[in-house]
Motif scaffolding. Sequence first.
Motif, PDB file in Angstrom:
ATOM      1  N   LEU A 123       0.827  -1.212   0.000  1.00  0.00           N
ATOM      2  CA  LEU A 123       0.000   0.000   0.000  1.00  0.00           C
ATOM      3  C   LEU A 123       0.860   1.260   0.000  1.00  0.00           C
ATOM      4  O   LEU A 123       0.544   2.243  -0.678  1.00  0.00           O
ATOM      5  CB  LEU A 123      -0.947   0.002   1.200  1.00  0.00           C
TER       6      LEU A 123
ATOM      7  N   ARG B 208       2.077   1.664  -3.496  1.00  0.00           N
ATOM      8  CA  ARG B 208       0.991   2.127  -4.369  1.00  0.00           C
ATOM      9  C   ARG B 208       0.719   3.609  -4.151  1.00  0.00           C
ATOM     10  O   ARG B 208       0.523   4.360  -5.111  1.00  0.00           O
ATOM     11  CB  ARG B 208      -0.271   1.317  -4.133  1.00  0.00           C
ATOM     12  N   GLU B 209       0.713   4.062  -2.884  1.00  0.00           N
ATOM     13  CA  GLU B 209       0.485   5.484  -2.611  1.00  0.00           C
ATOM     14  C   GLU B 209       1.574   6.337  -3.260  1.00  0.00           C
ATOM     15  O   GLU B 209       1.287   7.410  -3.803  1.00  0.00           O
ATOM     16  CB  GLU B 209       0.426   5.737  -1.106  1.00  0.00           C
TER      17      GLU B 209
ATOM     18  N   LYS C  79       0.983   6.392  -7.035  1.00  0.00           N
ATOM     19  CA  LYS C  79      -0.166   7.246  -7.344  1.00  0.00           C
ATOM     20  C   LYS C  79       0.205   8.716  -7.225  1.00  0.00           C
ATOM     21  O   LYS C  79      -0.178   9.530  -8.067  1.00  0.00           O
ATOM     22  CB  LYS C  79      -1.333   6.919  -6.410  1.00  0.00           C
TER      23      LYS C  79
ATOM     24  N   LEU D 250      -3.910  -6.120  -5.103  1.00  0.00           N
ATOM     25  CA  LEU D 250      -3.076  -4.959  -4.794  1.00  0.00           C
ATOM     26  C   LEU D 250      -1.863  -4.905  -5.724  1.00  0.00           C
ATOM     27  O   LEU D 250      -1.522  -3.845  -6.264  1.00  0.00           O
ATOM     28  CB  LEU D 250      -2.643  -5.022  -3.332  1.00  0.00           C
TER      29      LEU D 250
ATOM     30  N   ASP E 217      -3.016  -3.703  -9.087  1.00  0.00           N
ATOM     31  CA  ASP E 217      -3.163  -2.242  -9.110  1.00  0.00           C
ATOM     32  C   ASP E 217      -1.814  -1.565  -9.356  1.00  0.00           C
ATOM     33  O   ASP E 217      -1.696  -0.669 -10.193  1.00  0.00           O
ATOM     34  CB  ASP E 217      -3.694  -1.715  -7.772  1.00  0.00           C
ATOM     35  N   ILE E 218      -0.808  -1.999  -8.607  1.00  0.00           N
ATOM     36  CA  ILE E 218       0.530  -1.415  -8.735  1.00  0.00           C
ATOM     37  C   ILE E 218       1.089  -1.658 -10.126  1.00  0.00           C
ATOM     38  O   ILE E 218       1.643  -0.751 -10.757  1.00  0.00           O
ATOM     39  CB  ILE E 218       1.466  -1.972  -7.639  1.00  0.00           C
TER      40      ILE E 218
ATOM     41  N   PHE F 210      -0.447   0.729 -12.652  1.00  0.00           N
ATOM     42  CA  PHE F 210       0.175   2.065 -12.554  1.00  0.00           C
ATOM     43  C   PHE F 210       1.560   2.061 -13.190  1.00  0.00           C
ATOM     44  O   PHE F 210       1.917   2.967 -13.940  1.00  0.00           O
ATOM     45  CB  PHE F 210       0.299   2.506 -11.097  1.00  0.00           C
TER      46      PHE F 210
END
Length: 176
Positions: free
Chosen positions: A103, A106-107, A110, A145, A148-149, A152
């Motif tokens: 996470l 990922r933050e 983003k 998760l 998602d990464i 990106f």
Amino acid sequence: MTAFYDGYLRDASELIDFAQMFLSEFQNFKCASEPLPVLVRNPPSSSWSRPSSSLKLNSDAAVWPGVSGFGCGGVIRESSGLVLACWSCFIPGSDDVEVCELLALREGIKLAFDFGCIFDEIESDSLATVNAILKPKPCSAVASLVNDISIFISSAGYSSCRHVSRKRNMVAHELA
């Protein structure tokens, strides 16, 4: 109303005052007529290493026993070591280290994506995180998760993700 910040429960009005002071300082700096000199120090060999070309993202997470949630932080720097962006936040919920590290990454991705930062290198001191990104397992507990990464990373054209020692990730570690 209270908020969890810097490891402590704090009065929300205190945090709002701090944020307003920080914003005011930022606006005063931004409006200054003369740019301030930027001092860039060469890091010792046991610390952060320069990216091979443009920008580098370092991220980290911190999990505390008995706290339902974790801290995450990171930094984006350019090849001379100049910090372009950094962040630190508390995310309530998980205390699973692998999930927290993912996470945090990922933050960071983003944030870089939102600011239009195109970097060539991503570093983490979590070997499990790097392995999850480089060798995704579709049936793992963190598969969505990691997906998602990966989306990106591929949509932004980021190139490498590698594991580094804690010494090479200290700024991100301290921010987490």
